[in-house]
Each structure stands twice: as structure tokens, then as C-alpha cells.
Design a protein around this motif. Structure first.
Motif, PDB file in Angstrom:
ATOM      1  N   GLU A  25      -6.940 -27.008 -29.163  1.00  0.00           N
ATOM      2  CA  GLU A  25      -6.915 -25.545 -29.199  1.00  0.00           C
ATOM      3  C   GLU A  25      -8.257 -24.960 -28.750  1.00  0.00           C
ATOM      4  O   GLU A  25      -8.299 -24.003 -27.962  1.00  0.00           O
ATOM      5  N   LEU A  26      -9.339 -25.536 -29.234  1.00  0.00           N
ATOM      6  CA  LEU A  26     -10.673 -25.054 -28.879  1.00  0.00           C
ATOM      7  C   LEU A  26     -10.937 -25.190 -27.387  1.00  0.00           C
ATOM      8  O   LEU A  26     -11.344 -24.231 -26.719  1.00  0.00           O
ATOM      9  N   VAL A  27     -10.716 -26.377 -26.846  1.00  0.00           N
ATOM     10  CA  VAL A  27     -10.999 -26.616 -25.426  1.00  0.00           C
ATOM     11  C   VAL A  27     -10.085 -25.762 -24.547  1.00  0.00           C
ATOM     12  O   VAL A  27     -10.545 -25.126 -23.584  1.00  0.00           O
ATOM     13  N   SER A  28      -8.807 -25.717 -24.873  1.00  0.00           N
ATOM     14  CA  SER A  28      -7.861 -24.923 -24.069  1.00  0.00           C
ATOM     15  C   SER A  28      -8.223 -23.444 -24.069  1.00  0.00           C
ATOM     16  O   SER A  28      -8.206 -22.790 -23.019  1.00  0.00           O
ATOM     17  N   THR A  29      -8.565 -22.919 -25.229  1.00  0.00           N
ATOM     18  CA  THR A  29      -8.930 -21.499 -25.327  1.00  0.00           C
ATOM     19  C   THR A  29     -10.201 -21.207 -24.552  1.00  0.00           C
ATOM     20  O   THR A  29     -10.284 -20.213 -23.819  1.00  0.00           O
ATOM     21  N   LEU A  30     -11.191 -22.077 -24.673  1.00  0.00           N
ATOM     22  CA  LEU A  30     -12.450 -21.891 -23.940  1.00  0.00           C
ATOM     23  C   LEU A  30     -12.203 -21.905 -22.429  1.00  0.00           C
ATOM     24  O   LEU A  30     -12.720 -21.057 -21.693  1.00  0.00           O
ATOM     25  N   MET A  31     -11.385 -22.828 -21.962  1.00  0.00           N
ATOM     26  CA  MET A  31     -11.087 -22.928 -20.538  1.00  0.00           C
ATOM     27  C   MET A  31     -10.329 -21.688 -20.045  1.00  0.00           C
ATOM     28  O   MET A  31     -10.656 -21.146 -18.996  1.00  0.00           O
ATOM     29  N   GLU A  32      -9.348 -21.232 -20.826  1.00  0.00           N
ATOM     30  CA  GLU A  32      -8.562 -20.057 -20.433  1.00  0.00           C
ATOM     31  C   GLU A  32      -9.414 -18.799 -20.403  1.00  0.00           C
ATOM     32  O   GLU A  32      -9.365 -18.028 -19.437  1.00  0.00           O
ATOM     33  N   ARG A  33     -10.162 -18.554 -21.467  1.00  0.00           N
ATOM     34  CA  ARG A  33     -10.948 -17.313 -21.551  1.00  0.00           C
ATOM     35  C   ARG A  33     -12.035 -17.230 -20.485  1.00  0.00           C
ATOM     36  O   ARG A  33     -12.446 -16.138 -20.105  1.00  0.00           O
ATOM     37  N   ASN A  34     -12.485 -18.376 -20.010  1.00  0.00           N
ATOM     38  CA  ASN A  34     -13.536 -18.393 -18.988  1.00  0.00           C
ATOM     39  C   ASN A  34     -12.991 -18.696 -17.596  1.00  0.00           C
ATOM     40  O   ASN A  34     -13.766 -18.864 -16.657  1.00  0.00           O
ATOM     41  N   ARG A  35     -11.664 -18.761 -17.494  1.00  0.00           N
ATOM     42  CA  ARG A  35     -11.003 -19.026 -16.202  1.00  0.00           C
ATOM     43  C   ARG A  35     -11.603 -20.253 -15.522  1.00  0.00           C
ATOM     44  O   ARG A  35     -12.003 -20.202 -14.343  1.00  0.00           O
TER      45      ARG A  35
END
Length: 119
Positions: A25-35
Motif C-alpha cells: 500500500e505504501l509503495v503503490s500510493t507513493l508511486m501513484e501520487r508522484n506519477r
């Protein structure tokens, strides 16, 4: 340009599934929010509080496709009274975005760690 992106999540328990699920969840969210894509990521440093020993957080990133990205896991220092069961990360990325456009990600109970930059 190289930038660092920070993040953290508090997981439910010291078991393999909780650590993998929370870190995913952490890695996926970080990747999505920062494109970001994995091609943008230079390396990732994961830390876990001393009460998390059931699995390496980096395994979650490998399962997400971080096969060619250098990853390492370390233990946080055991500070009395610190928030328990926390996985943190610092990712080094290649980007042309200014620091003001970098989105640090603090999830679940870890929001309390950095309310100044949690998004």
C-alpha cells in the motif's frame, strides 16, 4: 535531477501478510501520487521498527516489479515510546519536478509522524 521521497505506514501486526500488505500500500500510493514508474526509481531504503521481524519490507516492492531497483532493509533504532509497527521508506528518484511537487506519503497511524508533510 535526483530527489528523495519519504513515506511510512503503520502495519497491523508483526506477521508476513501484514508487512507485505502494508508495504505494498505504501509503495503503490507513493508511486501513484508522484506519477512514477520503476524506471524513475534509483534506489529505495526501507526501515522497520524493531518489533517488525516477520518479513523484509523490500519483498513487497519486488512483488510490485522493482526487479532492477536496488533495495535494502534496515532496522529503526528502538526509541522508547516511539510509534510501533512502522515501515518507513526513502526512495531516490530521477525527476525534473521541484521539491515542492514531491508528495511524501504517510498512511494509517504513521500520519502522526510527519503531519507537516503527510498528504
Amino acid at each position: 535531477m535526483v530527489r528523495a521521497v519519504r513515506g511510512a505506514i503503520q502495519v497491523d501486526a508483526d506477521d508476513r501478510d501484514s508487512i507485505i500488505e502494508g508495504t505494498t500500500e505504501l509503495v503503490s500510493t507513493l508511486m501513484e501520487r508522484n506519477r512514477l514508474t520503476t524506471d524513475d526509481v534509483i534506489s529505495v531504503l526501507f526501515t522497520a521498527t524493531p518489533d517488525l521481524t516477520a518479513e523484509f519490507p523490500a519483498l513487497a516492492a519486488r512483488k510490485l516489479g522493482f526487479h532492477e531497483v536496488p533495495l535494502i532493509c534496515c532496522s529503526e533504532i528502538g526509541v522508547p515510546g516511539a510509534l510501533p509497527r512502522v515501515v518507513r521508506l526513502m526512495a531516490h528518484i530521477e525527476t525534473d519536478r521541484p521539491r515542492s511537487e514531491i508528495h511524501h506519503v504517510y498512511l494509517r497511524g504513521a500520519v502522526a509522524l510527519r503531519q507537516d508533510i503527510a498528504q
